[in-house]
Design a protein around this motif. Structure first.
Motif, PDB file in Angstrom:
ATOM      1  N   GLN A  34     -17.657   5.163  18.435  1.00  0.00           N
ATOM      2  CA  GLN A  34     -18.818   5.958  18.817  1.00  0.00           C
ATOM      3  C   GLN A  34     -20.078   5.101  18.859  1.00  0.00           C
ATOM      4  OE1 GLN A  34     -18.532   9.028  15.849  1.00  0.00           O
ATOM      5  NE2 GLN A  34     -17.614  10.478  17.278  1.00  0.00           N
ATOM      6  N   ASN A  35     -20.247   4.238  17.871  1.00  0.00           N
ATOM      7  CA  ASN A  35     -21.417   3.354  17.855  1.00  0.00           C
ATOM      8  C   ASN A  35     -21.416   2.415  19.053  1.00  0.00           C
ATOM      9  OD1 ASN A  35     -22.432   4.485  15.516  1.00  0.00           O
ATOM     10  ND2 ASN A  35     -21.440   2.987  14.180  1.00  0.00           N
ATOM     11  N   ALA A  36     -20.257   1.915  19.425  1.00  0.00           N
ATOM     12  CA  ALA A  36     -20.163   1.036  20.587  1.00  0.00           C
ATOM     13  C   ALA A  36     -20.541   1.783  21.861  1.00  0.00           C
ATOM     14  CB  ALA A  36     -18.760   0.457  20.705  1.00  0.00           C
ATOM     15  N   HIS A  37     -20.104   3.030  21.978  1.00  0.00           N
ATOM     16  CA  HIS A  37     -20.451   3.823  23.163  1.00  0.00           C
ATOM     17  C   HIS A  37     -21.955   4.117  23.203  1.00  0.00           C
ATOM     18  CE1 HIS A  37     -16.611   4.563  25.097  1.00  0.00           C
ATOM     19  NE2 HIS A  37     -16.068   4.690  23.905  1.00  0.00           N
ATOM     20  N   LYS A  38     -22.551   4.372  22.039  1.00  0.00           N
ATOM     21  CA  LYS A  38     -24.001   4.617  21.998  1.00  0.00           C
ATOM     22  C   LYS A  38     -24.782   3.365  22.383  1.00  0.00           C
ATOM     23  CE  LYS A  38     -23.910   8.106  18.363  1.00  0.00           C
ATOM     24  NZ  LYS A  38     -24.194   8.346  16.943  1.00  0.00           N
ATOM     25  N   ASP A  39     -24.324   2.209  21.879  1.00  0.00           N
ATOM     26  CA  ASP A  39     -25.012   0.948  22.135  1.00  0.00           C
ATOM     27  C   ASP A  39     -24.798   0.437  23.557  1.00  0.00           C
ATOM     28  OD1 ASP A  39     -25.866   1.020  19.533  1.00  0.00           O
ATOM     29  OD2 ASP A  39     -24.381  -0.423  18.795  1.00  0.00           O
ATOM     30  N   ALA A  40     -23.803   0.953  24.248  1.00  0.00           N
ATOM     31  CA  ALA A  40     -23.442   0.444  25.578  1.00  0.00           C
ATOM     32  C   ALA A  40     -24.503   0.735  26.625  1.00  0.00           C
ATOM     33  CB  ALA A  40     -22.109   1.028  26.018  1.00  0.00           C
ATOM     34  N   ARG A  41     -25.220   1.819  26.475  1.00  0.00           N
ATOM     35  CA  ARG A  41     -26.280   2.197  27.427  1.00  0.00           C
ATOM     36  C   ARG A  41     -25.811   2.134  28.883  1.00  0.00           C
ATOM     37  NH1 ARG A  41     -29.253  -1.351  23.846  1.00  0.00           N
ATOM     38  NH2 ARG A  41     -30.325  -0.058  22.340  1.00  0.00           N
ATOM     39  N   GLY A  42     -24.722   2.820  29.157  1.00  0.00           N
ATOM     40  CA  GLY A  42     -24.244   2.894  30.530  1.00  0.00           C
ATOM     41  C   GLY A  42     -23.208   1.851  30.907  1.00  0.00           C
ATOM     42  N   ARG A  43     -23.076   0.794  30.110  1.00  0.00           N
ATOM     43  CA  ARG A  43     -22.067  -0.225  30.415  1.00  0.00           C
ATOM     44  C   ARG A  43     -20.703   0.261  29.934  1.00  0.00           C
ATOM     45  NH1 ARG A  43     -25.848  -3.207  27.555  1.00  0.00           N
ATOM     46  NH2 ARG A  43     -24.294  -3.550  25.942  1.00  0.00           N
ATOM     47  N   THR A  44     -19.672  -0.318  30.494  1.00  0.00           N
ATOM     48  CA  THR A  44     -18.312   0.021  30.101  1.00  0.00           C
ATOM     49  C   THR A  44     -18.025  -0.562  28.723  1.00  0.00           C
ATOM     50  OG1 THR A  44     -17.618  -0.041  32.406  1.00  0.00           O
ATOM     51  CG2 THR A  44     -15.892  -0.175  30.755  1.00  0.00           C
ATOM     52  N   VAL A  45     -17.382   0.224  27.886  1.00  0.00           N
ATOM     53  CA  VAL A  45     -17.031  -0.212  26.539  1.00  0.00           C
ATOM     54  C   VAL A  45     -15.546  -0.562  26.511  1.00  0.00           C
ATOM     55  CG1 VAL A  45     -16.816   0.537  24.136  1.00  0.00           C
ATOM     56  CG2 VAL A  45     -18.810   1.199  25.471  1.00  0.00           C
ATOM     57  N   ASP A  46     -15.232  -1.756  26.033  1.00  0.00           N
ATOM     58  CA  ASP A  46     -13.847  -2.179  25.880  1.00  0.00           C
ATOM     59  C   ASP A  46     -13.364  -1.728  24.509  1.00  0.00           C
ATOM     60  OD1 ASP A  46     -11.384  -3.389  25.769  1.00  0.00           O
ATOM     61  OD2 ASP A  46     -12.096  -5.392  26.333  1.00  0.00           O
ATOM     62  N   GLU A  47     -12.778  -0.530  24.470  1.00  0.00           N
ATOM     63  CA  GLU A  47     -12.355   0.053  23.206  1.00  0.00           C
ATOM     64  C   GLU A  47     -11.277  -0.788  22.525  1.00  0.00           C
ATOM     65  OE1 GLU A  47     -13.206   4.792  23.729  1.00  0.00           O
ATOM     66  OE2 GLU A  47     -11.299   4.039  24.471  1.00  0.00           O
ATOM     67  N   VAL A  48     -10.410  -1.392  23.311  1.00  0.00           N
ATOM     68  CA  VAL A  48      -9.355  -2.233  22.740  1.00  0.00           C
ATOM     69  C   VAL A  48      -9.971  -3.424  22.015  1.00  0.00           C
ATOM     70  CG1 VAL A  48      -7.397  -3.744  23.296  1.00  0.00           C
ATOM     71  CG2 VAL A  48      -7.603  -1.502  24.387  1.00  0.00           C
ATOM     72  N   GLU A  49     -10.982  -4.011  22.604  1.00  0.00           N
ATOM     73  CA  GLU A  49     -11.646  -5.147  21.966  1.00  0.00           C
ATOM     74  C   GLU A  49     -12.295  -4.730  20.643  1.00  0.00           C
ATOM     75  OE1 GLU A  49     -12.638  -8.809  20.969  1.00  0.00           O
ATOM     76  OE2 GLU A  49     -11.368  -8.290  22.677  1.00  0.00           O
ATOM     77  N   ILE A  50     -12.861  -3.554  20.612  1.00  0.00           N
ATOM     78  CA  ILE A  50     -13.479  -3.060  19.380  1.00  0.00           C
ATOM     79  C   ILE A  50     -12.411  -2.873  18.303  1.00  0.00           C
ATOM     80  CG2 ILE A  50     -14.674  -1.087  18.342  1.00  0.00           C
ATOM     81  CD1 ILE A  50     -16.049  -0.833  21.182  1.00  0.00           C
ATOM     82  N   LEU A  51     -11.276  -2.319  18.680  1.00  0.00           N
ATOM     83  CA  LEU A  51     -10.195  -2.139  17.710  1.00  0.00           C
ATOM     84  C   LEU A  51      -9.652  -3.477  17.230  1.00  0.00           C
ATOM     85  CD1 LEU A  51      -8.169   0.917  19.052  1.00  0.00           C
ATOM     86  CD2 LEU A  51      -9.962   0.848  17.319  1.00  0.00           C
ATOM     87  N   ARG A  52      -9.547  -4.441  18.124  1.00  0.00           N
ATOM     88  CA  ARG A  52      -9.085  -5.778  17.715  1.00  0.00           C
ATOM     89  C   ARG A  52     -10.056  -6.384  16.703  1.00  0.00           C
ATOM     90  NH1 ARG A  52      -5.122  -8.247  20.665  1.00  0.00           N
ATOM     91  NH2 ARG A  52      -5.954 -10.315  20.289  1.00  0.00           N
ATOM     92  N   ARG A  53     -11.341  -6.209  16.953  1.00  0.00           N
ATOM     93  CA  ARG A  53     -12.359  -6.739  16.042  1.00  0.00           C
ATOM     94  C   ARG A  53     -12.271  -6.054  14.678  1.00  0.00           C
ATOM     95  NH1 ARG A  53     -17.067  -6.177  19.025  1.00  0.00           N
ATOM     96  NH2 ARG A  53     -17.211  -4.043  18.296  1.00  0.00           N
ATOM     97  N   GLU A  54     -12.088  -4.735  14.690  1.00  0.00           N
ATOM     98  CA  GLU A  54     -11.963  -3.992  13.432  1.00  0.00           C
ATOM     99  C   GLU A  54     -10.704  -4.419  12.676  1.00  0.00           C
ATOM    100  OE1 GLU A  54     -14.122  -1.843  11.935  1.00  0.00           O
ATOM    101  OE2 GLU A  54     -15.498  -2.426  13.526  1.00  0.00           O
ATOM    102  N   ARG A  55      -9.618  -4.648  13.395  1.00  0.00           N
ATOM    103  CA  ARG A  55      -8.377  -5.108  12.766  1.00  0.00           C
ATOM    104  C   ARG A  55      -8.592  -6.477  12.122  1.00  0.00           C
ATOM    105  NH1 ARG A  55      -4.274  -8.481  13.893  1.00  0.00           N
ATOM    106  NH2 ARG A  55      -2.230  -7.915  13.105  1.00  0.00           N
ATOM    107  N   LYS A  56      -9.245  -7.350  12.844  1.00  0.00           N
ATOM    108  CA  LYS A  56      -9.511  -8.695  12.312  1.00  0.00           C
ATOM    109  C   LYS A  56     -10.357  -8.610  11.044  1.00  0.00           C
ATOM    110  CE  LYS A  56     -11.399 -13.179  13.554  1.00  0.00           C
ATOM    111  NZ  LYS A  56     -12.097 -13.981  14.552  1.00  0.00           N
TER     112      LYS A  56
END
Length: 146
Positions: A34-56
């Motif tokens: 949700q924070n990534a979508h808020k911060d995106a300001r209209g840009r596409t959010v790579d949800e998979v990348e966010i999950l990879r980062r959280e996993r790491k």
């Protein structure tokens, strides 16, 4: 948004099933998305990348807890990393990754180790979310050195 919706549904299901720890871990993932979508300001959010980062982050925290002698918290962090794995695309098989690297080498005309960047630029968009960048880099360097 598809992953976010799935995770939110899974939070509700975990709560209904009485799985408080699972629900809490899923809520943290949902918040990160949700924070990534808020911060995106209209840009596409790579949800998979966010999950990879959280996993790491979870795996790094588990290692830190292990070094500090807190095996219980390390176990909890590893469990969260495994939970995240369930939402990530299946990793490419080594043979499939090798085939993609070989195709990229042929397409770019790369022939020496200094061409690694050129090959990586061709490979990474094809394997996004399904292969670790370090593994791809190692394979590219190996292929170019041969």
């Amino acid at each position: 948004m598809a992953l976010l919706a799935q995770i939110q549904n899974d939070v509700r299901a975990a709560l209904k099933a009485g799985e408080r720890e699972r629900a809490q871990a899923l809520r943290m993932l949902a918040n990160a998305l949700q924070n990534a979508h808020k911060d995106a300001r209209g840009r596409t959010v790579d949800e998979v990348e966010i999950l990879r980062r959280e996993r790491k982050r979870r795996l790094e925290a588990a290692e830190a807890y292990e070094r500090a002698g807190d095996s219980e918290r390390a176990r909890a962090e590893r469990a969260e990393a495994e939970l995240i794995d369930g939402y990530l695309p299946q990793p490419l098989a080594t043979e499939e990754l090798a085939r993609i690297v070989d195709e990229a080498i042929a397409e770019t005309g790369a022939s020496e180790p200094r061409d690694v960047g050129k090959v990586m630029a061709a490979v990474m968009p094809r394997v996004r979310g399904r292969a670790d960048g370090a593994e791809v880099s190692r394979l590219v360097k190996e292929r170019l050195a041969a």
